[in-house]
Write an enzyme that holds these catalytic residues in place. Structure first.
Site, mmCIF file in Angstrom:
data_model
loop_
_atom_site.group_PDB
_atom_site.id
_atom_site.type_symbol
_atom_site.label_atom_id
_atom_site.label_comp_id
_atom_site.label_asym_id
_atom_site.label_seq_id
_atom_site.Cartn_x
_atom_site.Cartn_y
_atom_site.Cartn_z
ATOM 1 N N ASN B 387 57.530 52.123 62.858
ATOM 2 C CA ASN B 387 56.616 52.409 61.764
ATOM 3 C C ASN B 387 55.227 51.829 62.041
ATOM 4 O O ASN B 387 54.284 52.572 62.297
ATOM 5 C CB ASN B 387 57.186 51.851 60.458
ATOM 6 C CG ASN B 387 56.453 52.380 59.241
ATOM 7 O OD1 ASN B 387 55.393 52.984 59.366
ATOM 8 N ND2 ASN B 387 56.999 52.159 58.068
ATOM 9 N N ASP B 388 55.128 50.515 62.047
ATOM 10 C CA ASP B 388 53.813 49.894 62.197
ATOM 11 C C ASP B 388 53.115 50.266 63.506
ATOM 12 O O ASP B 388 51.896 50.380 63.545
ATOM 13 C CB ASP B 388 53.952 48.366 62.116
ATOM 14 C CG ASP B 388 54.478 47.917 60.765
ATOM 15 O OD1 ASP B 388 54.181 48.604 59.766
ATOM 16 O OD2 ASP B 388 55.191 46.903 60.707
ATOM 17 N N VAL B 389 53.894 50.495 64.558
ATOM 18 C CA VAL B 389 53.278 50.749 65.864
ATOM 19 C C VAL B 389 52.666 52.146 65.974
ATOM 20 O O VAL B 389 52.009 52.453 66.959
ATOM 21 C CB VAL B 389 54.267 50.540 67.039
ATOM 22 C CG1 VAL B 389 54.735 49.097 67.093
ATOM 23 C CG2 VAL B 389 55.440 51.485 66.950
ATOM 24 N N VAL B 390 52.897 53.013 64.956
ATOM 25 C CA VAL B 390 52.236 54.325 64.954
ATOM 26 C C VAL B 390 51.366 54.484 63.706
ATOM 27 O O VAL B 390 50.962 55.583 63.359
ATOM 28 C CB VAL B 390 53.247 55.499 65.013
ATOM 29 C CG1 VAL B 390 53.973 55.497 66.346
ATOM 30 C CG2 VAL B 390 54.247 55.419 63.868
ATOM 31 N N ALA B 428 55.643 44.877 58.774
ATOM 32 C CA ALA B 428 54.402 44.268 58.321
ATOM 33 C C ALA B 428 54.193 44.489 56.822
ATOM 34 O O ALA B 428 53.293 43.937 56.219
ATOM 35 C CB ALA B 428 53.215 44.833 59.101
#
Lengths: 114, 461
Positions: B387-390, B428
């Protein structure tokens, strides 16, 4: 400052530079195994734990020595074994494209086709 | 120190350095670990025969090893690959604890006024080792789910932590000047443990890898300090090597997250997450959810698919299912690659380990810089449990806690498929606008389950 202390301090400073230099070019994929590997190396505290445990002769020292040796042993044995397990996975790869579907089969093939 | 011991320690030190070097390249990594292990055996083998053991001493050493070795070996063998980070944390913590105990024992034996050259490193070892032990236990508990992964904060926390640190300094000065009373350094150890807990509690679960790496470096320093206490060259060199390389590794990890180490440690992140700004954005926007059959058809007719694996894939143990899907697609001539974000999973490199376990060909694993330009030529970006990495907020929203973090350009693909269990935000705690993108299809459910259904759907096309 005694000469022995000075010697030790020299080693300390040089080891800092070596420690930084030796891993400065590590690829991201190896960060976790490297952390785990360095974790195993500080298991050298087992040497220190054995040194203090060796001379134990009263209950307090026996308890302290026993706990220190046990904890340090967990660190060193667990550290090396877990790192080895991580790195083992990196070896079992590069299967051929037309490999059959059985996972075990692929593993064996890739092991021999190195 | 006898000549034989000195030489053996020299050999051990060289093996540690060589081992570290081999560990830094994929080809020699496993051998590097074995090299370091040989160094360890040599250091132990040289030390033990020359010690003068009391009977009790010999017995406790044997018992300690007899208890510790199977615990270490069995837990390390049995642990799931996904639980690796917390395992490293706990092995690191016990090392720090051992270093602190070694220093406590030495101080006990030195009477009221030990030499400064001995008392100073003892105090350092107790404090650093104690912080590392307690901090590692908290990090373990957070990753293991025994404690909540969200940052634990309360008003005035920084002040309280500061006061604990001040009390430690005051006690340390007391030990060094007024006299080495057992009550003082036992209090010192207890306060160090308290500081270790207080220091890690406010840090979120997503930042644990950085914290573990830092605590790893701490333990290295504590071991080096114990080496000064015992005048032991092997401890000094090995501990310092770990302290230095661990510090550098910590910096590399926080760099990969696009943040400074101070930012990771001192709660700026935690405050934003704790604030109301977090998940509020979700209302009033709609998502498009699809069936495995829809997505399967789309994948089967794609030319290029990039799989973006995240921690969700790891917890669902879905790496094998992902490989099956990739194999099935490749058989149909679809070009499949995996895009690995530097901090995908719970630690840098964690995802590579997991996928390697599932026999994913190494050539298909692409690092972020390598693959980011390829997303625009990609038909489907399949985001599995990431999720956070995209999250484009890292690029577009200056106020966002992850702003500045390098991300994978999944949003540039022609279609994006998100496999998620729910609309819950990532680790996050921030909303991801990409979920609401018209190009995006949501595939809700357990990652392994969904992937297995996708394999069936692709086969049926």
């Amino acid at each position: 400052m005694s000469s022995e202390l000075l010697n030790e301090f020299t080693f300390f400073v040089l080891a800092i530079f070596v420690g930084i230099e030796v891993i400065s070019k590590v690829p991201t994929i190896l960060h976790t195994p490297l952390m785990s590997g360095t974790n195993a190396i500080h298991g050298i505290i087992l040497v220190g734990a054995i040194v203090i445990a060796a001379s134990a002769n009263d209950p307090l020292h026996i308890v302290l020595g026993l706990v220190a040796v046990t904890l340090a042993t967990i660190n060193v044995v667990g550290g090396f074994v877990v790192t080895d397990r991580m790195l083992e996975m990196f070896r079992a790869r590069r299967p051929t494209r037309a490999a059959p579907e059985v996972p075990g089969e692929r593993l064996r093939q890739s092991g021999s086709a190195k | 120190m006898s000549l034989a011991i000195s030489l053996a320690y020299l050999v051990a030190a060289v093996l540690f350095i060589l081992g570290l070097r081999q560990l830094s390249s994929p080809r020699g990594a496993r051998r590097g670990n074995q090299t370091a292990a040989v160094g360890m055996v040599i250091a132990l083998g040289a030390t033990i025969p020359l010690l003068h053991f009391t009977t009790a001493g010999l017995v406790i050493v044997l018992i300690g090893i007899a208890i510790g070795a199977p615990i270490g070996a069995l837990t390390a063998r049995r642990v799931h690959m996904t639980a690796m980070p917390q395992m490293v944390a706990i092995f690191n913590g016990v090392g720090g604890g051992a270093a602190a105990l070694v220093a406590v024992t030495e101080l006990l034996d030195q009477g009221m006024h030990p030499a400064f050259a001995l008392a100073f490193p003892s105090v350092l070892s107790i404090v650093i080792g104690g912080v590392s032990f307690a901090g590692s236990v908290v990090a373990f508990s957070k990753l293991q789910g025994l404690l909540t992964g969200t940052p634990m904060t309360y008003p005035g926390q920084q002040v309280v932590n500061g006061l604990i640190a001040l009390a430690i300094i005051a006690l340390a000065v007391a030990v060094l000047t007024a006299g080495s009373v057992p009550a003082f350094f036992v209090a010192l150890l207890i306060l160090a443990l308290v500081l270790g807990v207080a220091f890690v509690l406010p840090i979120g679960g997503a930042d644990m890898p950085v914290v573990i790496s830092l605590l790893n470096a701490f333990t290295g320093l504590a071991v080096a300090a114990s080496g000064f206490v015992l005048n032991n060259f092997a401890l000094i060199v090995a501990g310092t090597l770990v302290g230095a390389s661990g510090t550098l590794l910590t910096k590399l990890m926080s760099d990969a997250m696009g943040r400074s180490l101070a930012n990771v440690l001192f709660g700026a992140f935690g405050q934003v997450v704790a604030g109301p700004a977090g998940v509020a954005g979700a209302e009033g926007k709609s998502v498009r959810s699809g069936s495995p059959e829809d997505v399967g058809t789309m994948l089967a007719y794609a030319r290029k698919v990039i799989i973006v694996p995240g921690y969700g894939l790891a917890v669902a143990q879905a790496q094998h299912a992902a490989r099956e899907l990739a194999d099935e697609l490749e058989r149909r001539g679809v070009d499949v690659e995996y895009a690995i974000h530097p901090v995908a999973g719970r630690m840098p490199g964690h995802m590579n380990v997991l996928l390697a376990e599932a026999n994913v060909p190494y050539e298909q694993l692409k690092e972020m810089d390598e693959i980011n330009d390829e997303f625009k030529f990609t038909d489907v970006a399949l985001v599995v449990g990431a999720n956070d990495v995209v999250n484009p907020a890292a690029r577009n929203t200056p106020g966002s806690p992850i702003y500045g973090m390098p991300i994978l350009n999944a949003d540039e693909a022609k279609n994006i498929v998100f496999m998620k269990r729910s609309m819950r935000p990532g680790f996050a705690g921030i909303d991801n606008e990409l979920l609401y993108d018209p190009k995006t299809i949501m595939l809700f459910g357990d990652a392994k389950d969904s992937l297995t259904k996708l394999v069936a759907a692709v086969k049926a096309v």
